[in-house]
Design an enzyme around this catalytic site. Sequence first.
Site, PDB file in Angstrom:
ATOM      1  N   CYS A   1      -4.870   2.693  -3.448  1.00 41.12           N
ATOM      2  CA  CYS A   1      -3.671   2.946  -2.893  1.00 41.12           C
ATOM      3  C   CYS A   1      -2.220   1.971  -3.377  1.00 41.12           C
ATOM      4  O   CYS A   1      -1.593   2.100  -2.214  1.00 41.12           O
ATOM      5  CB  CYS A   1      -3.717   3.375  -1.321  1.00 41.12           C
ATOM      6  SG  CYS A   1      -4.772   4.694  -1.389  1.00 41.12           S
TER       7      CYS A   1
ATOM      8  N   ASP B   1       3.074  -4.346   8.181  1.00 43.51           N
ATOM      9  CA  ASP B   1       1.515  -3.633   8.058  1.00 43.51           C
ATOM     10  C   ASP B   1       0.662  -4.339   8.281  1.00 43.51           C
ATOM     11  O   ASP B   1       0.097  -5.243   7.201  1.00 43.51           O
ATOM     12  CB  ASP B   1       1.615  -2.821   6.537  1.00 43.51           C
ATOM     13  CG  ASP B   1       0.393  -2.129   6.116  1.00 43.51           C
ATOM     14  OD1 ASP B   1      -0.613  -2.414   7.053  1.00 43.51           O
ATOM     15  OD2 ASP B   1       0.369  -1.718   5.068  1.00 43.51           O
TER      16      ASP B   1
ATOM     17  N   GLN C   1      -4.671  -4.971   7.069  1.00 43.21           N
ATOM     18  CA  GLN C   1      -5.538  -5.697   6.371  1.00 43.21           C
ATOM     19  C   GLN C   1      -5.738  -7.394   7.108  1.00 43.21           C
ATOM     20  O   GLN C   1      -6.378  -8.253   6.852  1.00 43.21           O
ATOM     21  CB  GLN C   1      -5.347  -6.211   4.941  1.00 43.21           C
ATOM     22  CG  GLN C   1      -5.568  -4.666   4.329  1.00 43.21           C
ATOM     23  CD  GLN C   1      -7.086  -4.388   4.224  1.00 43.21           C
ATOM     24  OE1 GLN C   1      -7.990  -5.022   4.364  1.00 43.21           O
ATOM     25  NE2 GLN C   1      -7.095  -3.235   3.857  1.00 43.21           N
TER      26      GLN C   1
ATOM     27  N   HIS D   1       1.065  -1.313  -0.278  1.00 42.37           N
ATOM     28  CA  HIS D   1       0.126   0.063  -0.166  1.00 42.37           C
ATOM     29  C   HIS D   1       1.075   1.159   0.036  1.00 42.37           C
ATOM     30  O   HIS D   1       2.038   1.271   0.528  1.00 42.37           O
ATOM     31  CB  HIS D   1      -0.900  -0.065   1.252  1.00 42.37           C
ATOM     32  CG  HIS D   1      -1.954   0.999   1.382  1.00 42.37           C
ATOM     33  ND1 HIS D   1      -1.677   2.506   1.712  1.00 42.37           N
ATOM     34  CD2 HIS D   1      -3.191   1.062   1.190  1.00 42.37           C
ATOM     35  CE1 HIS D   1      -2.866   2.917   1.788  1.00 42.37           C
ATOM     36  NE2 HIS D   1      -3.815   2.200   1.737  1.00 42.37           N
TER      37      HIS D   1
HETATM   38  C1  LIG Z   1      -2.672  -2.663   3.812  1.00 46.77           C
HETATM   39  C2  LIG Z   1      -2.830  -1.244   4.091  1.00 46.77           C
HETATM   40  N1  LIG Z   1      -1.881  -0.518   4.594  1.00 46.77           N
HETATM   41  C3  LIG Z   1      -2.044   0.730   5.182  1.00 46.77           C
HETATM   42  C4  LIG Z   1      -3.297   1.401   4.901  1.00 46.77           C
HETATM   43  C5  LIG Z   1      -3.706   2.653   5.489  1.00 46.77           C
HETATM   44  O1  LIG Z   1      -4.392   2.767   6.513  1.00 46.77           O
HETATM   45  P1  LIG Z   1      -4.877   3.883   6.992  1.00 46.77           P
HETATM   46  O2  LIG Z   1      -5.510   5.003   5.804  1.00 46.77           O
HETATM   47  O3  LIG Z   1      -6.023   3.530   8.153  1.00 46.77           O
HETATM   48  O4  LIG Z   1      -3.688   4.828   7.792  1.00 46.77           O
HETATM   49  C6  LIG Z   1      -4.431   0.648   4.524  1.00 46.77           C
HETATM   50  C7  LIG Z   1      -5.757   1.218   4.304  1.00 46.77           C
HETATM   51  O5  LIG Z   1      -6.470   1.038   3.249  1.00 46.77           O
HETATM   52  C8  LIG Z   1      -4.247  -0.757   3.995  1.00 46.77           C
HETATM   53  O6  LIG Z   1      -5.266  -1.469   3.354  1.00 46.77           O
END
Ligand SMILES: Cc1ncc(COP(=O)(O)O)c(C=O)c1O
Length: 414
Positions: free
Chosen positions: A372, A208, A211, A131
């Site tokens: 993203c 991260d 998900q 992401h």
């Molecule tokens: C895999 C992953 N990482 C990071 C994020 C970013 O999360 P946030 O916008 O809650 O900071 C997301 C959000 O879609 C995500 O799916």
Amino acid sequence: MNANIKPVGTYDAERVWRDFPILRREVHGRPLVFLDSAASSQRPASVVAAVDRYETFHHANVHRGVHQLSQEATALFEKARERVRGYVNAASTREVIFTRGTTESINLVAQSWGRSTLQPGDEILLTALEHHANIVPWQFVAQQTGAVIKVAPMDRRGVVSIDAFGAALSERTKIVACAHVSNALGTVLPVREITRLAHARGALVLLDGAQAVPHQRVDLQALECDFYAFSAHKMYGSTGVGVLVGRERLLESMPPWQGGGDMILTVSFEKTTFNALPFKFEAGTPNISGVIGLAAAIDYIESLGIDAIHAHEQRLLALATQQLERVPGLTIIGTAPDKASVISFTIDGVHPHDLGTILDAEGVAVRTGHHCAMPVMEFFDVPATARASFACYSRDSDIDALVAALGKAREVFS
Ligand SMILES: Cc1ncc(COP(=O)(O)O)c(C=O)c1O
């Protein structure tokens, strides 16, 4: 329903669905079919009530007051920290830092650990399916320090193999930052093995978990990663709240990255001394009601059982995959053998945005776009995909509605 894909035990998706008031509403005169939980999940009535109760009866600023309301708010806030610690099995509440979300958690590590540690030529190893939140903060710190970004490749299924990952590691790798589960493809990465390999080479590991945490059991002491980031709003909690769990030893050695109230012990115009963990990394007034809502969200998840949620979603994934594969012209993007309940797809001759608009008119909410994860779109050579994602409240009938709406879309474009 396919005879091979049977309901899971006693999991009652209809009853779970009824716990989420928003799901009863209509859009465009149709019953809402919400298949965008990977972007942000809905909240059960119990979470809305917990936030409301706090706002109505207990609100005051935390950690600073001797008066009753401040004591109550602080107690609820710190109880929530312990609730989060237990949910992911972190070693101590000193390792649980509240942030604004996964994005901020990763930026914290990049700016605090990365900026103070990385040297020119050091390598930051990402994977091809990250992401943007796990790419851009590393680009910033690479520019600031002269470190270099490397990318472990994936195959056409969206799998990052251990071999490919191992080959991308080098003596100069200082940190590996990788998704536990891909939001764009659903791939579950072999993070335990990735962590072992990286540690064997002396690199730190940030996962991260945005998900992963809502969909499967996460045991951080078993995973042994150094940092783990996630967001409350993807796990039935509020927006604007996230968590960074870090190893205490590392967090102790890292400088604060934001300055302000709460993160200090003493301040004079000449010198500041910093508060203990976790407060050293929590400058300013936090999202108190959101943190309390997160604890309620964890209570809710645990009332259903995360393993039961996982089994339910895996069944929905299998059912939806089977049904979508039968839709003429539909291609599923992301076919890893180990997937979370996310299905990205394209339909020949229909731009995903047009598809999203037609599905919306049918009451079916899916996400369309690059999710993203622009490098993932580039890799699969698509401008965007449509993505259906499931949560604890998703039902078989939601998949039927999606397939019916896709039929409508195909009629429009034929
Ligand atoms: C895999 C992953 N990482 C990071 C994020 C970013 O999360 P946030 O916008 O809650 O900071 C997301 C959000 O879609 C995500 O799916």
